[in-house]
Design an enzyme around this catalytic site. Structure first.
Site, mmCIF file in Angstrom:
data_model
loop_
_atom_site.group_PDB
_atom_site.id
_atom_site.type_symbol
_atom_site.label_atom_id
_atom_site.label_comp_id
_atom_site.label_asym_id
_atom_site.label_seq_id
_atom_site.Cartn_x
_atom_site.Cartn_y
_atom_site.Cartn_z
ATOM 1 N N LYS A 113 30.203 -17.369 31.734
ATOM 2 C CA LYS A 113 28.968 -17.029 32.439
ATOM 3 C C LYS A 113 28.312 -18.325 32.891
ATOM 4 O O LYS A 113 28.375 -19.335 32.189
ATOM 5 C CB LYS A 113 28.012 -16.290 31.498
ATOM 6 C CG LYS A 113 26.971 -15.472 32.209
ATOM 7 C CD LYS A 113 27.494 -14.087 32.538
ATOM 8 C CE LYS A 113 26.492 -13.299 33.349
ATOM 9 N NZ LYS A 113 26.953 -11.936 33.613
ATOM 10 N N VAL A 124 23.779 1.068 40.358
ATOM 11 C CA VAL A 124 24.706 1.885 39.565
ATOM 12 C C VAL A 124 24.133 3.275 39.329
ATOM 13 O O VAL A 124 24.836 4.285 39.470
ATOM 14 C CB VAL A 124 25.018 1.217 38.207
ATOM 15 C CG1 VAL A 124 26.024 2.062 37.431
ATOM 16 C CG2 VAL A 124 25.568 -0.187 38.397
HETATM 17 P P1 NAI Z 1 19.565 -2.598 39.813
HETATM 18 O O1 NAI Z 1 18.613 -3.731 39.692
HETATM 19 O O2 NAI Z 1 20.100 -2.222 41.139
HETATM 20 O O3 NAI Z 1 18.888 -1.261 39.204
HETATM 21 C C1 NAI Z 1 18.106 -1.228 38.061
HETATM 22 C C2 NAI Z 1 17.076 -0.114 38.227
HETATM 23 O O4 NAI Z 1 16.406 0.092 36.989
HETATM 24 C C3 NAI Z 1 15.988 -0.406 39.262
HETATM 25 O O5 NAI Z 1 15.854 0.700 40.130
HETATM 26 C C4 NAI Z 1 14.731 -0.605 38.410
HETATM 27 O O6 NAI Z 1 13.546 -0.216 39.091
HETATM 28 C C5 NAI Z 1 15.032 0.294 37.241
HETATM 29 N N1 NAI Z 1 14.298 -0.001 36.010
HETATM 30 C C6 NAI Z 1 13.981 -1.189 35.460
HETATM 31 N N2 NAI Z 1 13.335 -1.022 34.311
HETATM 32 C C7 NAI Z 1 13.244 0.306 34.100
HETATM 33 C C8 NAI Z 1 12.677 1.113 33.073
HETATM 34 N N3 NAI Z 1 12.087 0.579 32.013
HETATM 35 N N4 NAI Z 1 12.761 2.462 33.192
HETATM 36 C C9 NAI Z 1 13.361 3.013 34.262
HETATM 37 N N5 NAI Z 1 13.916 2.309 35.261
HETATM 38 C C10 NAI Z 1 13.858 0.969 35.188
HETATM 39 O O7 NAI Z 1 20.745 -2.921 38.772
HETATM 40 P P2 NAI Z 1 22.214 -2.312 38.734
HETATM 41 O O8 NAI Z 1 23.133 -3.208 39.460
HETATM 42 O O9 NAI Z 1 22.167 -0.874 39.082
HETATM 43 O O10 NAI Z 1 22.557 -2.468 37.180
HETATM 44 C C11 NAI Z 1 21.991 -1.614 36.207
HETATM 45 C C12 NAI Z 1 22.407 -2.074 34.816
HETATM 46 O O11 NAI Z 1 23.823 -2.026 34.704
HETATM 47 C C13 NAI Z 1 22.007 -3.506 34.470
HETATM 48 O O12 NAI Z 1 21.712 -3.566 33.093
HETATM 49 C C14 NAI Z 1 23.271 -4.304 34.746
HETATM 50 O O13 NAI Z 1 23.335 -5.471 33.959
HETATM 51 C C15 NAI Z 1 24.334 -3.308 34.344
HETATM 52 N N6 NAI Z 1 25.621 -3.508 34.991
HETATM 53 C C16 NAI Z 1 25.724 -3.462 36.362
HETATM 54 C C17 NAI Z 1 26.949 -3.617 36.986
HETATM 55 C C18 NAI Z 1 27.092 -3.494 38.482
HETATM 56 O O14 NAI Z 1 28.226 -3.321 38.971
HETATM 57 N N7 NAI Z 1 26.013 -3.570 39.255
HETATM 58 C C19 NAI Z 1 28.186 -3.882 36.199
HETATM 59 C C20 NAI Z 1 27.977 -3.864 34.767
HETATM 60 C C21 NAI Z 1 26.733 -3.702 34.206
#
Ligand code: NAI
Length: 351
Positions: free
Chosen positions: A78, A182
């Protein structure tokens, strides 16, 4: 360093310092035993260099375990860059980072993470070939990994529900926390297989749009843990299941994309004690890194589909191991990953 594990020491820590270009941070190579240490580059505000290094160490170890259990020919690493204060030249910063990646001569493979995007990786690409997550032509492998992450989560969830209820996802209630990249893709997949959705996001507009699109029940962000459901799918930030969260949870199964869902090892044990089936985060959310690996090694889209589609089978192996050894699932995953890294890679797992 990793919440859920005792922490094993990294192979190497590469300190980055290029003040002229605003670059300060570290690249941690947790392990290169199974292949180049792969893991994204995070750009984040850290109070000091030690905090940045601690985060990188924890995240690199998590990547090593994720890649090992996904049967990828990748180690784990990382990069963490401290967000410069005030205005800065983003292109210069990521070119400087690219030169640091190049100095590691392929022992580290970078991609996007929190705070970085495709455009940044294109700057990195001008200095090194050891970068993925670049824009892909239509139908080619590469680009946004989140649809693949969602597909892998669905595969795992199907396995977990079958294991618990002996049935499919049709008619099951799934509570999705976080409707970002996601989470939205996951809702789409779940709706297509006939699951009932309950959704929440801290962004009210996003939450309402998603609820309308998928005919889902909308709840306030702080109420999603209280929803009686078959599956809780955390797709927002880590640390959701802490001591309080575990007590509140009304789901039978936890299966989602967020990294570091458990606040601590003890919380994983508490979940098991309460009879909740916890699907270890890094076993379930490997679809994105599978796509990154394919992009780097030139695998086909069909190969990505095959491997992401096997997420449920990989989860089954971890849960079987947990049952056989009377271990909580998160501990079984850590033990299997550590063993795999120690033994090295088997030819049969390679493409
Ligand atoms: P993103 O930033 O696109 O989406 C996260 C969403 O969660 C946002 O809509 C945000 O407003 C919402 N959010 C934040 N705090 C919240 C809360 N307390 N309650 C409800 N909603 C809340 O991120 P993404 O890419 O969708 O990733 C989501 C998770 O999955 C992260 O933890 C990331 O590390 C993990 N992840 C993502 C991967 C990917 O391919 N994008 C791969 C592996 C893990």
């Amino acid at each position: 360093h990793l919440h859920q594990s005792p922490g094993t020491p990294p192979e190497a820590v590469h300190v980055m310092r290029d003040p002229a270009n605003g670059l300060e941070g570290v690249i941690v190579l947790h392990s290169t035993r199974l292949g180049p240490a792969a893991g994204g580059c995070r750009l984040w505000r850290y109070p000091d260099a030690a905090a940045a290094a601690t985060d990188a160490l924890r995240l690199a170890e998590g990547m090593a375990y994720k890649n090992a259990l996904a049967d990828l020919p990748l180690g784990g690493g990382k990069a963490v860059i401290r967000l410069p204060q005030g205005k800065f030249d983003r292109a210069a910063l990521f070119r400087a980072f690219g030169r640091e990646v190049e100095r590691l001569e392929g022992r580290y493979l970078t991609a996007e993470d929190v705070g970085t995007g495709v455009a940044d990786m294109e700057w990195v690409r001008t200095e090194t070939a050891h970068v993925a997550g670049l824009p892909a032509a239509q139908g080619a492998v590469g680009g946004d990994p989140s649809p693949w992450t969602a597909l892998g989560v669905l595969s795992a969830m199907e396995e977990a529900v079958r294991r618990r209820h002996g049935s499919g996802l049709a008619g099951a209630t799934v509570a999705v926390q976080g409707l970002g990249h996601v989470g939205t893709h996951l809702c789409e997949l779940l709706a297509s297989v006939g699951a009932r959705l309950v959704v929440a996001d801290v962004d009210p507009g996003r939450a309402a749009a998603c609820a309308a699109r998928f005919d889902a029940q909308l709840v306030a962000p702080d109420a999603i843990l209280d929803v009686p459901c078959d599956v809780f799918a955390p797709c927002a930030l880590g640390g959701v299941l802490d001591e309080r969260g575990v007590v509140r949870l009304k789901a039978e199964i936890v299966c989602g994309a967020a990294n570091n869902v458990l606040a601590s090892d003890a919380d994983g044990l508490r979940l098991a004690k309460r009879g909740v089936l916890y699907c270890p985060d890094y076993v379930v959310n490997s679809g994105g890194i599978i796509n990154v690996c394919a992009e780097h090694l030139g695998w086909s889209r069909a190969e990505v589909e095959r491997r992401v589609g096997q997420t449920g089978e990989r989860l089954r192996a971890v849960l079987d191991h947990a049952e056989q050894r009377s271990l909580a699932p998160h501990r079984a995953a850590n033990a299997l990953a550590q063993a795999r890294i120690a033994v090295g890679y088997t030819a049969s797992a390679q493409a």
